[in-house]
Enzyme design. Sequence first.
Site, short mmCIF file in Angstrom:
data_model
loop_
_atom_site.label_atom_id
_atom_site.label_comp_id
_atom_site.label_asym_id
_atom_site.label_seq_id
_atom_site.Cartn_x
_atom_site.Cartn_y
_atom_site.Cartn_z
N LYS A 80 0.82 -1.21 0.00
CA LYS A 80 0.00 0.00 0.00
C LYS A 80 0.85 1.26 0.00
O LYS A 80 2.09 1.21 0.02
CB LYS A 80 -0.96 -0.01 1.20
CG LYS A 80 -1.89 -1.23 1.22
CD LYS A 80 -2.71 -1.37 -0.06
CE LYS A 80 -3.80 -0.35 -0.18
NZ LYS A 80 -4.66 -0.57 -1.38
N HIS A 99 -1.57 3.86 -6.57
CA HIS A 99 -2.89 4.48 -6.76
C HIS A 99 -2.75 5.94 -7.25
O HIS A 99 -3.35 6.85 -6.67
CB HIS A 99 -3.70 4.43 -5.47
CG HIS A 99 -3.90 3.04 -4.94
ND1 HIS A 99 -4.59 2.07 -5.64
CD2 HIS A 99 -3.47 2.44 -3.80
CE1 HIS A 99 -4.58 0.95 -4.95
NE2 HIS A 99 -3.90 1.14 -3.84
#
Length: 369
Positions: A80, A99
């Site tokens: 992440k 992301h």
Amino acid sequence: MATNTTHLWLREETKPMEHRAALSPDVCKQLLAHGGFEITVEESKDRTFADSEYADVGCRVVPGGSWRSAPSDAIITGLKELPENDTTPLTHTHVMFAHCYKQQGGWKDVLGRFAAGNGTLYDLEFLNDDSGRRVAAFGFYAGFTGAAVGIDAWCHQQLHAGEKYPVIKPYPNEDVLLDETRAKLREIGKAPRIMVMGALGRCGSGAVSYARKAGIPEENIVKWDMAETAKGGPFQEIMDVDIFVNCIYLSSSIPPFITQQQIDADRSLSVIVDVSCDTTNPFNPIPIYSVNTTFDNALLDIPSANSAKPLQLCSIDHLPTMLPREASNQFALDLLPTLLQLPTRSTAPVWARAEKLFHDKVASMATTN
């Protein structure tokens, strides 16, 4: 570090309640046995694998967060995002889910750190084979656990109406999770109707698999994919089920699946699980919310004029950490063949394409608002 070795540095995850790992001890063992690799692993109290499991297969264990001072040729590997509120330039090569390639909120801030430090990003989401398919993904387990949360949230509405949904904690394996779901469904005495959008993909197949294993009758599992959505939304059919699990891969603008007008009207729908989590994507096809939920606050109450039928939405963006060991083992094994190509990453197609994409995205910052 020995000459001509590739140094992987597995960093500690800092996202709250993230228990997965990009590299499992078994995959580390295989990389080290292959030769040409050195692996450093940061200590982590939250990771599903104990630090000792990595040490036992030959990895060097170092304090968490020490990647910032790692040797310049170390490839910092994680899952992440990096810690928030940090704008320091990134000088290393990083492998992670960043992301930031679909203009998500803050995407320029993330890429700007790499540009400032002359670092490189290999985004795990965009490591694709020659056919365009991702070499490794958590998609199946994202759908699998997403359906689990959706069914459990529906059960909670039936059994504990009006009470706050409890904190979600990781499960040791899928059998424990399934046993819990089946027990609640038996207590209720009926099964919900569940729609899985994107049912033919990795993620959607995981959601369908969980519903089946939990004992939901096949006729109660509505499976939609591109053929069913070709007519364009919004779709009344979503309002006619109890649980909607969105598993699509969004790559361009599409009509919304759901509108506020629909949820204000009479409906059966009471739970939405947006596994895709395109929360800040300008093309989000579920434009009735704008925040991600978390494991300690999993459900968002969606305002609706239909006060007789509450509607709750889950938008946790790392659902597979509910089954961290199984999800991590599968992901790392899928990634292994590509990791073995890292020593020749400048010419290995998967890595070369990913590096070109990174540079293209950095260049696009100058021309994109």
